[in-house]
Design an enzyme around this catalytic site. Structure first.
Site: not given
Ligand code: LLP
Length: 425
Positions: A277, A280, A351, A379
């Site tokens: 999944e 990023r 602000c 994100y």
């Molecule tokens: N699967 C699940 C169950 C997740 O909770 C997430 C991310 C992903 C997959 C995808 O993860 P990735 O491959 O994108 O690392 N807002 C934060 C990141 C929060 C990630 C939340 N869950 C940031 O800007 O760094």
């Protein structure tokens, strides 16, 4: 980010001048590269060639329809966490059977809609959710395909706000509770157990946490199957990090190679379909936030104290610095070697003192100049808000020498459209 390059001192996205996008579409605007998104996906896909692997895209990283459509046509599956995200997949004609539905708080209405649509698998995160989902499916005369998200209690060595696989996190079913949860799931009439999953965190830059989580999952699969429950897939979640500054995450290929090596030695693992999944690592380095300098604010005594570049993008557009103290690179859109360089904090018009986008950067800037905040494809837009009643930014996707506005700038009419005042007496 090799799709971003200077030509005669001007920054280009693929073959389109950033200056042109700003002139046509205005700022702030997120600019994405089609080639970079496809390149990232294809690297995963090629590394998994000849194997039964489904690479899902975690929509939360960037749910723009154009991106979903692009990846759907490449054969991606999707990881969703809400009905809104499901609607997006369905809106581009995505295949619901390639969708996994994650999240700790699925509502009844979301379960019903997902069952109706025929999503491939629910990643269930608690015992009460198992009961609710079974009841819901049974009432609809269906059986829900489920995987249990196991919390393996592995330290992903990342920012605490984005670490999800530790005991103290709200996510998943505790490792020690997993066996009894599987027995329960197998006994509930509205459920069909199909897999096991985990997701330990995000922006992970080492191999070891992935391998530790895999080992724990493989160990569990044996115990689960020994109790007569057969598993068909193993979903290792997302989390692979990207380079923002000087991080050196494992390459997509080396991550897969290391995982496959372990899985191939394991009788159950090697029989199961493998799923991921990723968010990023598919889109993060495929986007920038293009913004214009409104003012340069110099300290009262030249050379002493902070100089601020006040830009037209703010924390409502890119919240990662305010929330995680995240570092995003800054590139001038037009290099001006004749200007003196100065150390600036880049801040927005909101602000709040937390409204900064980059700190202590040596840049050559004049008011009216454009800057690109790098690595903003994941994100960024997805976490943006209307704080300070700022309309949300536009989004553009570049494809070689053309670009398409994939989300127009939010209008002031749209900003007010859903609100009403009380009836006048
Ligand atoms: N699967 C699940 C169950 C997740 O909770 C997430 C991310 C992903 C997959 C995808 O993860 P990735 O491959 O994108 O690392 N807002 C934060 C990141 C929060 C990630 C939340 N869950 C940031 O800007 O760094």
């Amino acid at each position: 980010m090799d799709w971003l390059e200077y030509q005669n001192g001007a920054l280009f996205a693929e073959k389109v001048a950033m200056q042109r996008i700003a002139a046509d579409v205005g700022t702030p605007t997120f600019v994405y590269s089609k080639a970079a998104i496809l390149g990232a996906f294809r690297e995963f896909r090629d590394a998994a060639a000849g194997r039964d692997v489904l690479i899902c895209y975690a929509l939360k990283a960037n749910p723009n329809l154009a991106i979903i459509d692009l990846l759907a046509r490449e054969g991606a599956g999707f990881d969703i966490v809400s009905l809104g995200e499901l609607r997006r997949v369905l809106a581009v004609g995505g295949d619901p059977s390639r969708v996994v539905f994650s999240g700790v708080g699925k509502s009844l209405a979301e379960m019903q809609a997902a069952l109706q649509a025929g999503v491939g698998c629910f990643n269930v995160e608690s015992i009460p959710e198992l009961h609710r989902l079974s009841d819901c499916a049974q009432a609809m005369g269906l059986r829900a395909r489920v995987s249990l998200r196991v919390n393996p209690d592995v330290d992903p060595k990342t920012h605490p706000y984005i670490s999800t696989g530790l005991k103290q996190n709200k996510f998943g079913i505790a490792h020690e509770q997993a066996l009894s949860a599987y027995e329960l799931a197998a006994s509930l009439p509205g459920l069909e157990v199909v897999g096991i999953d985990c997701h330990i965190g995000s922006q992970i830059t080492e191999l070891s946490p992935f391998l530790a989580a895999l080992d724990k999952l493989l160990e569990l699969t044996e115990a689960i199957e020994a109790r007569g429950v057969r598993l068909h897939h193993l979903d290792l979640g997302g989390g692979l990090g990207i380079t923002y500054q000087d991080e050196v995450p494992p390459s997509r290929q080396s991550l897969f190679e290391a995982l496959f090596q372990r899985i191939d030695r394991h009788p159950i693992g090697s029989r199961c379909r493998l799923m991921f999944e990723f968010g990023r690592s598919l889109v993060g380095n495929a986007g920038v936030l293009l913004s214009r300098v409104e003012y340069l604010k110099q300290p009262p005594v030249p050379g002493q104290g902070k100089a601020f570049a006040i830009i037209d993008a703010a924390m409502n557009d890119l919240m990662r610095p305010a929330l995680y103290e995240a570092w995003h690179g800054v590139s001038e859109v037009q290099l001006k070697p004749a200007l003196p360089s100065q150390c600036f904090d880049l801040v927005g018009p909101v602000c709040e003192s937390g409204d900064w986008l980059a700190r202590d950067r040596e840049l050559r800037l004049e008011p009216g100049d454009l800057v690109a905040l790098r690595s903003a494809g994941a994100y960024g837009m997805s976490m943006s808000s209307n704080y300070n009643s700022r309309p949300r930014a536009a989004e553009v996707m570049v494809d070689e020498d053309r670009y398409t506005v994939i989300r127009r700038r939010e209008s002031y009419e749209a900003l007010l459209a859903d609100e009403s005042v009380l009836p006048r007496a």
